[in-house]
Design a protein around this motif. Structure first.
Motif, PDB file in Angstrom:
ATOM      1  N   SER A  30       4.848  10.566   4.454  1.00 49.86           N
ATOM      2  CA  SER A  30       3.976  10.693   3.287  1.00 49.86           C
ATOM      3  C   SER A  30       3.658   9.287   2.773  1.00 49.86           C
ATOM      4  O   SER A  30       4.247   8.297   3.213  1.00 49.86           O
ATOM      5  CB  SER A  30       4.684  11.494   2.193  1.00 49.86           C
ATOM      6  N   GLU A  31       2.736   9.200   1.814  1.00 49.69           N
ATOM      7  CA  GLU A  31       2.378   7.890   1.260  1.00 49.69           C
ATOM      8  C   GLU A  31       3.588   7.220   0.606  1.00 49.69           C
ATOM      9  O   GLU A  31       3.810   6.013   0.765  1.00 49.69           O
ATOM     10  CB  GLU A  31       1.252   8.046   0.233  1.00 49.69           C
ATOM     11  N   ASP A  32       4.389   8.017  -0.119  1.00 47.71           N
ATOM     12  CA  ASP A  32       5.591   7.467  -0.748  1.00 47.71           C
ATOM     13  C   ASP A  32       6.585   6.984   0.305  1.00 47.71           C
ATOM     14  O   ASP A  32       7.242   5.937   0.137  1.00 47.71           O
ATOM     15  CB  ASP A  32       6.264   8.513  -1.641  1.00 47.71           C
ATOM     16  N   HIS A  46      -5.822  -1.793   3.072  1.00 46.66           N
ATOM     17  CA  HIS A  46      -6.123  -0.364   3.212  1.00 46.66           C
ATOM     18  C   HIS A  46      -6.331   0.019   4.675  1.00 46.66           C
ATOM     19  O   HIS A  46      -6.168   1.175   5.047  1.00 46.66           O
ATOM     20  CB  HIS A  46      -7.372  -0.005   2.400  1.00 46.66           C
ATOM     21  N   VAL A  71       5.839   5.936   3.304  1.00 47.31           N
ATOM     22  CA  VAL A  71       5.286   4.716   3.899  1.00 47.31           C
ATOM     23  C   VAL A  71       5.647   3.511   3.043  1.00 47.31           C
ATOM     24  O   VAL A  71       6.107   2.474   3.545  1.00 47.31           O
ATOM     25  CB  VAL A  71       3.750   4.817   4.062  1.00 47.31           C
ATOM     26  N   ASN A  72       5.442   3.638   1.728  1.00 46.48           N
ATOM     27  CA  ASN A  72       5.747   2.533   0.817  1.00 46.48           C
ATOM     28  C   ASN A  72       7.237   2.183   0.836  1.00 46.48           C
ATOM     29  O   ASN A  72       7.607   1.003   0.817  1.00 46.48           O
ATOM     30  CB  ASN A  72       5.316   2.883  -0.610  1.00 46.48           C
TER      31      ASN A  72
END
Length: 206
Positions: A137-139, A28, A141-142
């Protein structure tokens, strides 16, 4: 100490691998700097190692202006220098994009389309990080983390055809030998020596 193209490229490749491992672990904290370091290090590793392959073919292929390289090489020979950069201070080497073209068109190497696509995509991302800013965005980044892993694997697969013992070099890269490690090893070494001396003494008595 010698820090040539091979050592430089392998060091960055190992750094990229380490950062990708951390990102895959789902930590995290540190996502931002590990993602940044992975992108920059992987991009740098491929650029440097591609230049090494070009240099192994013909040194002049890594320079953007071959005329300037020839002039610098001439002065290097006249002055008895060891490196063209000692006399050609304005020399510039090729970009990663140009390096890819020269490998294919001048060295007749086939670079897989999937690797070329990843190089192009991550070179654009690298330029945003180096010269402006990057927002994901978080998506995203993944997705970037997954793509980075694939990019790394494709790069190592290709480079393994041109860099001898690349896996072994990566294993040894960035290995740090502390004073404590050295002392522990020397202690074990001397303990083993003392044991061997004692055993030999006991055998002589028998």
């Amino acid at each position: 100490m010698k820090y040539g193209l091979l050592e430089n490229g392998i060091d960055s490749l190992k750094q990229a691998y380490t950062c990708i491992e951390k990102l895959e672990a789902g930590l995290h904290e540190g996502v931002e700097h590990n993602l940044k370091d992975a992108i920059l290090s992987l991009n740098h590793a491929i650029e440097i190692l591609f230049k090494m392959i070009l240099k192994n073919e013909k040194e002049y292929l890594i320079f953007s202006d071959i005329g300037k390289y020839m002039a610098a090489k001439n002065q290097m020979i006249k002055q008895g220098k060891q490196n063209v950069f000692e006399v050609g201070h304005d020399l510039k080497t090729v970009s990663l994009t140009e390096g890819v073209k020269r490998l294919e068109l001048l060295c007749d190497l086939t670079i897989p389309d999937i690797l070329k696509g990843a190089i192009d995509d991550f070179n654009k991302t690298r330029n945003k990080l180096m010269h402006f800013e990057l927002e994901l965005s978080e998506d995203e980044v993944n997705l970037t983390i997954r793509n980075l892993k694939g990019f790394y694997e494709e790069a190592v697969s290709f480079l393994g055809q041109h860099v001898e013992n690349i896996e072994e070099l990566l294993d040894k890269a960035r290995f740090e030998y502390s004073d404590e490690d050295y002392q522990d090893e020397m202690y074990d070494h001397y303990e083993e020596m003392m044991y061997e001396e004692y055993r030999e003494m006991m055998l002589e008595r028998e």
